[in-house]
Enzyme design. Structure first.
Site: not given
Length: 293
Positions: A143-144
């Site tokens: 996840y970014e």
């Protein structure tokens, strides 16, 4: 050379050891790459990482689900039978799936749980189904972008990894942070409390600012301090973008930690980008890892 210094890490310096683990993301760009296209050196441990499983709908305008994960990799070319085939031909191959990624459709992919318990419950259920369907071995957290605070992220990922491992669904887990304040805040909250649950750190060194020279950063020293005790992997992007590419001296820079037994492995983004060039960097990476000092 400055680049030699930049890869000099001190992780686990009390008991240094090299690893021959090579990891590569595959399937995100739908360019028909297959597992069998990628050269696999029999003298390394090899992890393919399917990119991505995302908790969004698969419609033309993807939207968040109630933490139900769906497949967003090239499943036509990277299917369960193809997983079985490559693993039967190469006993040194394991396959993981990566969660999240940067974007889906025309927008960013956000980590956005309604609550810790509901996210974990649905994530465990949907991911268990995919992992068993494909006979996969592990997960990667990538996840970014976040619509949740670092502590919530840490709790969700802790419970997810713990349940999947305790249920015998996965045997390893990795995280894929990079040098961005929000990203680091979330992953470091996870690491500082629950780093013992995470087997590998796929740090995206290629995501450093392209306008900053390698000599201005002691990349490995900084991140080995942040993720102290972790198995941090050297990494590059094979599409030619970002910092720290093979053209910038990546393989030369790996020699020093390799000689000091601090090279924990190499990962590449991605097989999709490497295919037009014949996977030359994959061959070179694996040859380096297969050499014992």
């Amino acid at each position: 050379m400055d680049r030699l210094v930049s890869l000099h890490g001190t992780i686990n310096s009390s008991c240094p050891t090299n690893s021959n683990l090579f990891r590569e993301y595959i399937g995100a760009e739908f360019n028909n790459v297959k597992f069998s296209d990628v050269p696999i050196n029999p003298n390394v441990e090899f992890h393919f990482i399917l990119a991505f499983a995302i908790d969004y709908t698969t419609s033309s305008s993807p939207s968040p689900t109630n933490r139900q994960f769906n497949i967003f990799w090239d499943s036509d070319n990277l299917s369960p039978p193809q997983v079985s085939s490559i693993k039967s031909k190469h006993s040194n191959v394991k396959i993981a799936l990566s969660l999240g990624g940067d974007s889906v459709g025309n927008g960013y992919t956000y980590f956005n749980p309604s609550s810790v318990d509901s996210w974990v419950s649905n994530a465990v259920s949907s991911l268990t189904h995919i992992i068993k369907q494909y006979n996969l071995d592990g997960i990667d957290i990538d996840y970014e972008h976040f619509n949740a605070d670092p502590d919530t992220f840490a709790e969700c990922i802790r419970k997810l990894i713990t349940r999947l491992k305790n249920n015998g669904v996965i045997s390893f887990a990795s995280i894929a942070p990079f040098d961005d304040d929000q990203v680091q805040n979330h992953y470091l909250a996870l690491w500082k409390s629950y780093g013992h649950l995470i087997d590998y750190v796929n740090f995206q060194f290629y995501a450093y600012d392209e306008g900053i020279t390698v000599s201005q950063f002691n990349y490995f020293e900084t991140q080995s301090s942040n993720y102290r005790g972790g198995k941090i992997f050297a990494s590059f992007s094979s599409d030619g973008s970002g910092r720290f590419s093979p053209a910038d001296g990546f393989f030369t820079a790996c020699n020093r930690p390799k000689s000091e037994k601090n090279l924990h492995g190499i990962f590449v983004w991605s097989a999709d980008d490497s295919m037009p060039g014949g996977f030359s960097y994959e061959k070179q990476s694996q040859a380096l890892l297969a050499i014992s000092h």
